[in-house]
Design a protein around this motif. Sequence first.
Motif, PDB file in Angstrom:
ATOM      1  N   GLU A 190       0.834  -1.211   0.000  1.00 16.19           N
ATOM      2  CA  GLU A 190       0.000   0.000   0.000  1.00 16.19           C
ATOM      3  C   GLU A 190       0.864   1.255   0.000  1.00 16.19           C
ATOM      4  O   GLU A 190       0.527   2.244  -0.643  1.00 16.19           O
ATOM      5  CB  GLU A 190      -0.930  -0.014   1.214  1.00 16.19           C
ATOM      6  N   VAL A 191       1.973   1.196   0.725  1.00 12.57           N
ATOM      7  CA  VAL A 191       2.880   2.343   0.740  1.00 12.57           C
ATOM      8  C   VAL A 191       3.471   2.549  -0.654  1.00 12.57           C
ATOM      9  O   VAL A 191       3.585   3.672  -1.152  1.00 12.57           O
ATOM     10  CB  VAL A 191       3.992   2.126   1.784  1.00 12.57           C
ATOM     11  N   GLU A 193       2.052   1.684  -3.394  1.00 13.43           N
ATOM     12  CA  GLU A 193       0.983   2.189  -4.246  1.00 13.43           C
ATOM     13  C   GLU A 193       0.846   3.702  -4.087  1.00 13.43           C
ATOM     14  O   GLU A 193       0.604   4.418  -5.058  1.00 13.43           O
ATOM     15  CB  GLU A 193      -0.340   1.506  -3.879  1.00 13.43           C
ATOM     16  N   ALA A 194       1.038   4.180  -2.858  1.00 14.03           N
ATOM     17  CA  ALA A 194       0.965   5.622  -2.628  1.00 14.03           C
ATOM     18  C   ALA A 194       2.047   6.337  -3.435  1.00 14.03           C
ATOM     19  O   ALA A 194       1.780   7.346  -4.091  1.00 14.03           O
ATOM     20  CB  ALA A 194       1.109   5.930  -1.136  1.00 14.03           C
ATOM     21  N   ALA A 195       3.272   5.789  -3.407  1.00 16.86           N
ATOM     22  CA  ALA A 195       4.354   6.395  -4.182  1.00 16.86           C
ATOM     23  C   ALA A 195       3.984   6.408  -5.661  1.00 16.86           C
ATOM     24  O   ALA A 195       4.180   7.400  -6.372  1.00 16.86           O
ATOM     25  CB  ALA A 195       5.652   5.633  -3.958  1.00 16.86           C
ATOM     26  N   GLU A 196       3.417   5.296  -6.105  1.00 14.81           N
ATOM     27  CA  GLU A 196       2.987   5.170  -7.505  1.00 14.81           C
ATOM     28  C   GLU A 196       1.932   6.230  -7.843  1.00 14.81           C
ATOM     29  O   GLU A 196       1.995   6.892  -8.870  1.00 14.81           O
ATOM     30  CB  GLU A 196       2.407   3.766  -7.696  1.00 14.81           C
ATOM     31  N   ALA A 197       0.977   6.405  -6.930  1.00 14.73           N
ATOM     32  CA  ALA A 197      -0.118   7.346  -7.176  1.00 14.73           C
ATOM     33  C   ALA A 197       0.391   8.781  -7.266  1.00 14.73           C
ATOM     34  O   ALA A 197      -0.236   9.614  -7.914  1.00 14.73           O
ATOM     35  CB  ALA A 197      -1.170   7.233  -6.067  1.00 14.73           C
ATOM     36  N   PHE A 198       1.514   9.067  -6.607  1.00 20.83           N
ATOM     37  CA  PHE A 198       2.058  10.422  -6.700  1.00 20.83           C
ATOM     38  C   PHE A 198       2.998  10.575  -7.895  1.00 20.83           C
ATOM     39  O   PHE A 198       3.641  11.605  -8.050  1.00 20.83           O
ATOM     40  CB  PHE A 198       2.776  10.795  -5.402  1.00 20.83           C
ATOM     41  N   GLY A 199       3.087   9.521  -8.713  1.00 19.00           N
ATOM     42  CA  GLY A 199       3.857   9.636  -9.942  1.00 19.00           C
ATOM     43  C   GLY A 199       5.341   9.369  -9.786  1.00 19.00           C
ATOM     44  O   GLY A 199       6.139   9.856 -10.581  1.00 19.00           O
ATOM     45  N   ALA A 200       5.727   8.597  -8.778  1.00 14.30           N
ATOM     46  CA  ALA A 200       7.144   8.292  -8.600  1.00 14.30           C
ATOM     47  C   ALA A 200       7.627   7.383  -9.724  1.00 14.30           C
ATOM     48  O   ALA A 200       6.922   6.478 -10.144  1.00 14.30           O
ATOM     49  CB  ALA A 200       7.366   7.624  -7.245  1.00 14.30           C
ATOM     50  N   SER A 201       8.854   7.627 -10.187  1.00 11.91           N
ATOM     51  CA  SER A 201       9.443   6.766 -11.202  1.00 11.91           C
ATOM     52  C   SER A 201      10.033   5.530 -10.519  1.00 11.91           C
ATOM     53  O   SER A 201      10.080   5.464  -9.298  1.00 11.91           O
ATOM     54  CB  SER A 201      10.541   7.517 -11.942  1.00 11.91           C
ATOM     55  N   GLN A 204      12.793   6.557  -8.254  1.00 12.52           N
ATOM     56  CA  GLN A 204      12.320   7.259  -7.053  1.00 12.52           C
ATOM     57  C   GLN A 204      11.681   6.285  -6.071  1.00 12.52           C
ATOM     58  O   GLN A 204      11.806   6.450  -4.859  1.00 12.52           O
ATOM     59  CB  GLN A 204      11.309   8.346  -7.443  1.00 12.52           C
ATOM     60  N   GLY A 208      13.753   5.935  -2.836  1.00 14.73           N
ATOM     61  CA  GLY A 208      13.011   6.751  -1.885  1.00 14.73           C
ATOM     62  C   GLY A 208      12.140   5.944  -0.942  1.00 14.73           C
ATOM     63  O   GLY A 208      11.842   6.389   0.162  1.00 14.73           O
ATOM     64  N   VAL A 209      11.713   4.774  -1.376  1.00 14.47           N
ATOM     65  CA  VAL A 209      10.768   4.014  -0.562  1.00 14.47           C
ATOM     66  C   VAL A 209      11.263   2.594  -0.281  1.00 14.47           C
ATOM     67  O   VAL A 209      11.375   2.189   0.879  1.00 14.47           O
ATOM     68  CB  VAL A 209       9.386   3.948  -1.265  1.00 14.47           C
ATOM     69  N   LEU A 213      13.006   1.356   3.337  1.00 14.78           N
ATOM     70  CA  LEU A 213      12.153   0.508   4.172  1.00 14.78           C
ATOM     71  C   LEU A 213      12.722  -0.901   4.300  1.00 14.78           C
ATOM     72  O   LEU A 213      12.392  -1.629   5.230  1.00 14.78           O
ATOM     73  CB  LEU A 213      10.729   0.467   3.614  1.00 14.78           C
TER      74      LEU A 213
END
Lengths: 294, 345
Positions: A190-191, A193-201, A204, A208-209, A213
């Motif tokens: 889910e985390v 997916e959040a990065a994906e939803a904000f358009g992370a490449s 990134q 970044g994630v 983690l």
Amino acid sequence: MDFQNPPMMDRQDLRDLKKSIDLGFRDFSRAYGEDIESVFDPLLYFLVWLEKLLLATPWPVVLLVLALLAWFGARSWFVVIGSVLAFLLIGYFGMWKDMVATLAIVSVCTLLCLLVGIPIGVLMARSDRVQSSITPILDVMQTIPSFVYLIPVVMLLGIGKVPGLLAVCIYAMPPIVRLTNLGIRLVDKEVLEAAEAFGASYRQKLFGVQVPLALPNIFAGVNQTIMMALAMVVIAAMIGMQGLGQQVLRAVNNQYLAVGFMNGLAIVALAIIFDRISQNYGKRLQKHLDGGDD
Amino acid sequence: MTEASVEIRGVYKIFGPDPKSMVDLVKNGLTKQELMDVYGHTLGLENVHIDVAHRGIQVIMGLSGSGKSTLIRHINRLIEPTTGEIVVGGRNILEMTRSELRDFRRFGTSMVFQRFSLFPHRTVVENVVYGLEIQNIDKETIADRGQRWIDRVGLSGFENYYPAQLSGGMQQRVGLARALATDADILLMDEPFSALDPLIRTDMQDILLSLQEELHKTIIFITHDLDEALRLGDNIAILRDGVIVQKGSPQSIILEPADDYVAAFTKDINRGRVLKVGSIMETQRLLDGPQIERDMAIEDALQIMIKTGSTKAIVVDNTEAVGSVSLDKLVPALARPEISAGLKD
């Protein structure tokens, strides 16, 4: 039908097969051995340089660096004092030089394993196909008796530091690869997916994630790799690796009880020090996961 | 992207080994059950049409398994539809290339999640500015905007806390600030308040409504809670088993439920508090009587009429009379649908 003996290849054919493999590899190592050896030259220079540096450094400075390392890693006075005391004892019993050699080789091995192992782990986490093709290789690396792969390594590179280094790395690399892969795969979907939803490449998301983690798991891998490298120093001593392992081997061959135990316990001391430092550091990395101050 | 309207046109989502080949079968009337039994595919969404009004709050309501979370993920293509069109600001987003889609997600939409989905390794402020970092904005602007949104959602002083140190309500404020910080016109909210306590949920709804008054985003809001839907929605679409069963204003859904399913849904709500006088008034003008605002709830209107002792009242919209309402209209409106249908006969 003979039920006592399973079907077997013709003896002559079997002998020929073994012979041709041996000869083939011998020819290969004669033809390319030197080239392959020169590939590892930079590694050798680095190892020799590190060893010389450690030996040239005054021992109080080495102890100070160790104490600082222990403090930043573990944040515990107990670990700091324990580490310094252990090093002092090792020096007192005349094993300083061997310990430095072991320290150098284990550091270089760990570094090499991380440099190669972490990217492989990242690739494995990215694709199931890569994972299923690399996992069996890791299984072989971990289970094949070390003596068996010492043979081709010695045939190819002779006896010395570099073959020892390679032997240690073959044995010590799997945990860092496995735990990097596992750590990244365990990152909450889910985390991500959040990065994906904000358009992370992809980059990134990875740096970044996923990697941040996965750090606690990656650090468990670093810890395991160091432990396994230390466990290999005696076996690698058989093909000429210097250090505490060499002394243990000498003690076994000559039935020197005291030498064997002293050097063996020095390896144990190194292992415990590095384990506590890296493990506590890894634990601190996941502090943000529990409720923090409550 | 000036007009951030969202149009969902004829979207189907079929799950299974070969969804594309199932589309025609479904369009030709294959039922969900047959699709499952004979072909081993699951029908997630069936022929969904929704026109989301620009700068309005569109609620999509349904129980779990109705496909609402799947539907909202179609709008930023976290899930690809099997067939259909999703047009945002005049552009079919299904035709976007990967990098266009990435820019669309960075600048065009942002999202709030049911279980917050905050980055556990980032502090509150680092979470809030995540979208801005992805947009590659300069550091000063990022810090500025991050602080502004933290203040706006009431988290000042918590900037350097980690999500795990915050309560659920505070975590979702971070989620909300993170979504708003990117300045995207479209806000996708996937059951954002469902995981919160009732009191905090109402609190968050208030925050959202007051923010919306100022920001006028196009919001698509998923919920399974009718009270929440009625409170927030300018429009509501009710989804059942992947099919839209009713679309309309909150008032029309309560007054004219399309089928028994919707009627059953609306049966337990407090009609006196939700229904507005305006939606049951008659156009006939009255000369005297107490004045009642058209968007006053029925229970408040009853209060006034009982107090003044009159049976009829003038309905006004900003002091201008627009119609009238009588007690024998107001009282039946409070009754549940089945009974009020009986009274009409």
